[in-house]
Write an enzyme that holds these catalytic residues in place. Structure first.
Site: not given
Lengths: 546, 530
Positions: A264, A349, A351, A387
């Protein structure tokens, strides 16, 4: 340009300046051989290395030498990164006289204040103040300036570069419309609004009520396979400060995290900007379907070690961003083994945990930890509502850690990134409505699935293949056959054409540190179904001309 | 040359340590020869720099190893290829490697707070006073929170909350302005509303430009973000002391910037003294520390003083002379209860021809609008580079969109705001007078202060010995016997012992006699003793 290098003038009345220049001379000017100064250094030095010096001299002298050397190098480096202000001395000598002058309205005109130049920014501030050069942010800004709208701005730029889910906003809106009024805490005594829970200072790391609701929501997203403990939650104003705060806790400036790439693009800002922590990309390859390779992690770890860089953590996204893969349990075991072996932390992560659209089941690292006897204190999960609940505007992020020291530190650092109490109460009410949440999650997954199929199908018709992905708001598209030179340069040329000719903003792989050129992340959740033919038609204009 | 130092081998230090006494072993000679060459001028720049560099590096390693109980124990003997079984975690010796270390900055943050400011705060949270339900609880006079006008806010919210953001097309909730990504540094609508509010609380003497505003989630991240922009690790800010205890966390924790207190004295009514700043600046310079800014609160916290125009001019002169930044923390600008007029630095800049780019204002809605729970802070800067950097840093501290919309409509309700500001001021005035007079009856004098939620009380005659120790003993007695939490001057870096900050805005009028009675217990004990 001709102005004196500010560093010098700043040193004009600096008391450390004389020994400094003196030292520079004795190192650089060693060629002059054995002046008085040099001898004064030589004699004890010989003593030291021949064993007569003792620890103090043996450490102080090289220390001093190195210090002077550093100074010397700094002074001679042409492009000093933090140009400090020009000479203040003329005005400072006047100061005592000035303060005796009676103040008059025309004072500003009398004194030569405007002429002393501007106070400079910190070097980190100055670096960040400059305009963006990363395609990810350039494209984003272009979309903000000239956004596509089917009727009012049909020639505008279409946003496929931002992982924002607009497919289910109607569900959130409906809920808010019918529940907003009742969402705020009531006062038991007066029956009205409880202003004390709303306006006054609240715990920086989040209301316990919201932590409990959040733990419940996270459990619901994972369909009950894990239960989360509210006391392991730190709430922050978005996942961005969550990852930054966690980084502050896990590593010191100069330390590094290993990050499987492509990753990301935002992490370069989230982590590197203020914490001083480095990110070391560990390339994944298209031949492996961009899956994580523990061998590559091990290689990167050893290289870093060789360079003297301390690796403090592995940071992975699961589901991965930008590819959209889901990590297998085997991979997670491998990661945990790796982190344990190196005695480093593991950050997962998650999300996009609830934004799956494929048939692969998402497994959280928390579930793996539940089943196995690993040392949990090295594992940390990043989560957020941006998200999975499509609420990026609410700015709600989560650090879920198994390490009590990290929790203690992060709770205090949360002072820099708290969520406003109004939003927290609103969310307590929304997340506690489990009927709404399960409905939302199900409908949202269904819509994601449909859009993903439509979008990938559309790309396929014009000859663009995507890796088969199971989650996220994007697909990872292989456009390598459309780039002229198989290199980052060729990739950026295609990106530029897509942005400026086709007026489509996508994220080039190089912005994600992908080592193979020609890959692009295309987000499809900001589109409507009607937009898809427009996107495909616009892209085909570029690819056909190729 | 000497072999490349590998951080792994613990043998490194022995290598050096051993060669010294043995005098001219093989290793030592390998070092001596080039070293002699260097210092006698035959070595050239490369050797001359590499050698001391390497020596220093090895030394660092050596010292580090000595000082620390090596947290990252090496675990490389682990078997790599055992097939996965459910009982795997039990098989392997993984758990024995000890926990992965956290960063040194986090380790220092994670420890329990020892500052009285936070110790007292925590005690109040755990055992809060309530006249009916917990009459023996701890009374909170240590937190600068204004609860005098919460009823006004409640009424407004009760009236208007239902209309929140229902301003979309055709009366529908405009969800895309609420749920989706918004600019990190705040909605322009809110920036405009905040600029108007700032101007309003300063009674129209200045007009603020919304494009110079960066909104953050509270004044705490505002000051931190600004610090990140203005200084690098190791640099320092000059801060006239006593100063707000929170600055030590806000600024020092993550930015790596040092705060250098420049003491103000009771003989000068704790007003700011440029000569002291000058002295502190020169001392810092002597120590090789780069001072990047002066940070001043106006109205001052914890004293409650206002800076007059003269002092503001002098500060600008000082910052200009040293070519450093000037940060004015004006979070209490609208919380004036005295007769003096508050002058914002922005007003001074309007009238005079100073270089504005070095001036930055911190503001927020926590104090003047009594909504600390909303977490709204403001960086108002005249420096476009700072604005550009801060707007990007705002990604770490954005305000949630529903709160922003709520505030847009609240601040736009000028009738409400006018009434609120007026009423709040009256209530502050009244409470200040009541509280200070009550203390006076106890023999405690306060500095005459026109601003803030607190008074700055002189209890030096009740401390024994006359030192920080005596002050903290009194603080401890007040907290644990009288069950009153106030902030001792030492937490604010006040150099004179015996001063305390007492916040009166968390009290109701009925609480004041209780506070006085409780204080009396501790003070009378002191008097009896003598």
């Amino acid at each position: 340009m001709t102005r004196a290098l500010p560093l010098d003038s700043d040193d004009a009345d600096d008391h450390s300046a004389p020994p400094r220049s003196h030292a520079g001379g004795s190192v650089a000017g060693a060629g002059s051989g054995g002046g008085g100064t040099a001898m004064r250094i030589i004699v004890p030095l010989q003593g030291v290395v021949q064993g007569r010096g003792g620890l103090v001299l043996g450490s102080l002298i090289p220390c001093a030498l190195f210090y002077f050397l550093q100074l010397y190098l700094k002074r001679n480096r042409p492009s000093s990164p933090s140009p400090s202000p020009p000479s203040p001395s003329p005005s400072s000598s006047n100061l005592s006289e000035l303060s005796a002058i009676p103040r008059s309205l025309s004072r500003g005109l009398i004194s030569p204040r405007g002429s002393s130049g501007r106070a400079s920014l910190s070097s980190r501030g100055a670096a960040i103040a400059r305009p963006d050069d990363c395609p990810y942010y350039i494209g984003f800004k272009r979309c903000v300036d000239d956004p596509y709208h089917p009727s009012s701005n049909p020639d505008g730029i279409m946003q496929l570069g931002l992982a924002e889910n607009q497919l289910s906003l109607d569900l959130v809106r409906d809920w808010l419309e019918s529940n907003l009024k009742e969402s705020f805490p009531g006062d038991k005594e007066t029956g009205g609004l409880s202003i004390r829970g709303l306006a006054t200072y609240q715990p920086y790391d989040g209301l316990m009520d919201l932590k409990m609701a959040m733990a419940g929501f996270m459990g619901q997203v994972l369909q009950g396979s894990v239960s989360f403990n509210p006391s392991q939650i730190i709430l922050t104003a978005g996942a961005t400060p969550a990852i930054e705060t966690l980084s502050f806790c896990l590593a010191d400036p100069g330390n590094a995290f290993l990050v499987p790439s492509p990753y990301y693009p935002g992490w370069n800002r989230d982590i590197k900007w203020r914490t001083g922590v480095e990110l070391i990309p560990v390339p994944c390859r298209s031949t492996d379907n961009f899956n994580i390779s523990i061998a590559a992690l091990d290689r990167a770890y050893n290289q870093a070690k060789k360079r003297g860089v301390k690796v403090r953590a592995v940071l992975v996204s699961n589901p991965t961003n930008p590819v959209g893969n889901i990590l297998s349990q085997e991979t997670m075991y491998g990661l945990l083994d790796f982190a344990t072996e190196k005695n480093i932390h593991l950050i997962s992560d998650e999300i996009f945990a609830g934004s799956t659209h494929g048939s692969n089941k998402f497994v959280s690292i928390a579930e793996v930890l539940d089943a196995e006897g690993f040392d949990r204190s090295r594992v940390h999960i990043i989560y957020g509502l941006s998200k999975d609940l499509s609420l990026p505007g609410f700015r709600v992020g989560v650090i879920y850690s198994y390490n009590e020291h990290v929790l203690a530190a992060a709770a205090k650092l949360a002072r820099f990134s708290s969520i406003s109490a109004t939003t927290q109460w609103l969310l307590v009410s929304m997340l506690s409505d489990t009927k709404f949440i399960s409905e939302y999650l199900e409908i949202n997954r269904e819509r994601l699935r449909k859009m993903y199929a439509l979008f990938v199908g559309g790309l396929k018709r014009i000859g663009i293949e995507c890796t088969s992905s199971s989650a996220g708001f994007y697909c990872w598209a292989d456009m390598s056959k459309f780039i002229r030179s198989y290199s980052e340069k060729g990739e950026l040329k295609l990106w530029d054409k897509l942005l400026n000719v086709a007026r489509i903003n996508v994220t080039p792989g190089s912005a994600c540190h992908c080592i193979e050129p020609g890959w692009f992340r295309c987000c499809f959740t900001t589109l409507t179904e009607k937009d898809i033919p427009v996107v495909v038609e616009r892209i085909s204009r570029i690819t056909e001309s190729h | 040359m000497a072999r490349p130092p590998s951080p792994e081998s613990a043998g490194e230090k022995e290598n050096i340590a051993q060669t010294r006494p043995s005098g001219g072993g093989g290793t030592a000679m390998r070092l001596v020869v080039p070293l002699q060459g260097v210092v006698q001028g035959r070595g050239g720049l490369v050797l001359g720099s590499l050698l001391p560099c390497a020596l220093f590096y090895v030394l660092q390693l050596y010292l580090k190893r000595k000082n620390r109980s090596s947290p990252a124990a090496s675990v490389s003997e682990l078997p790599a290829g055992i097939p996965r079984t459910p009982s795997r975690g039990l098989l392997s010796s993984k758990t024995s490697t000890g926990p992965a270390p956290i960063s040194s900055r986090a380790a220092s943050v994670a420890g329990p707070s020892d500052s009285p400011y936070y110790v007292g705060y925590k005690k109040c949270r755990e055992d809060p006073y309530h006249p009916a339900s917990n009459p023996n609880g701890v009374m909170q006079l240590g937190l600068a929170e204004n609860q005098l006008s919460l009823d006004l806010l409640r009424d407004w919210l009760a009236e208007n909350l239902k209309d929140l953001a229902l301003d979309g097309e055709e009366g529908n909730l405009s969800i895309s302005g609420l749920a989706t990504y918004e600019p990190f540094d705040g909605l322009i609508e809110l920036k405009m509303a905040v600029a108007g509010f700032m101007s309003h609380v300063m009674q129209g003497s200045v007009s603020f430009d919304p494009s110079r505003i960066i909104l953050t989630a509270g004044a705490t991240p505002a000051i931190e973000t600004l610090s990140f922009c203005l200084a690098d690790p190791g640099d320092a800010f000059l801060v006239p002391s006593p100063y707000y205890p929170g600055f030590d966390r806000d600024i020092k924790w993550r930015t790596g910037i040092d705060l250098i207190p420049a003491p103000c004295r009771s003989t000068e009514n704790f007003s700011l003294n440029i000569a002291t700043l000058e002295r502190a600046y020169n001392q810092a310079k002597k120590r090789g520390i780069k001072v990047r800014a002066v940070l001043v609160s106006n109205p001052s916290n914890p004293v409650g003083n206002l800076l007059n125009r003269e002092t503001l001019y002098d500060l600008l002169d000082f910052a200009t002379a040293k070519n450093i930044h000037l940060i004015l923390d004006e979070v209490y600008a609208g919380s004036i209860h005295g007769n003096e007029e508050f002058v914002s630095i922005a007003e001074v800049l309007q009238t005079q021809n100073f270089d504005r780019s070095r001036v930055h204002i911190i503001y927020g809605l926590s104090k003047d609008l009594s909504v600390p729970g909303f977490r709204v802070g403001v960086i108002y800067s005249f420096n476009e580079h700072v604005l550009s950097a801060a707007s990007k840093f705002a990604r770490f501290s954005s305000i949630s969109a529903p709160t922003q919309h709520l505030l847009v409509s609240m601040l736009a309700d000028s009738k409400f705001i006018t009434r609120y500001v007026m009423q709040n001021k009256k209530r502050l005035q009244k409470m200040y007078a009541l509280f200070v007079n009550a203390l006076k009856q106890l023999g405690i004098d306060c500095v005459k202060s026109p601003g803030g939620f607190y008074c700055w009380a002189d209890m030096s005659k009740f401390i024994r010995p006359y030192s920080e120790k005596g002050e903290l003993e009194l603080w401890d007695k007040l907290l644990n016997i009288a069950k009153i939490n106030i902030t001792p001057g030492s937490s604010c870096h006040c150099i004179e012992p015996g001063w305390f900050r007492c916040c009166f805005t968390t009290l109701s009028e009925d609480d004041i006699p209780v506070v006085i009675e409780r204080m009396m217990i501790v003070i009378n004990k002191h008097n009896d003793y003598h």
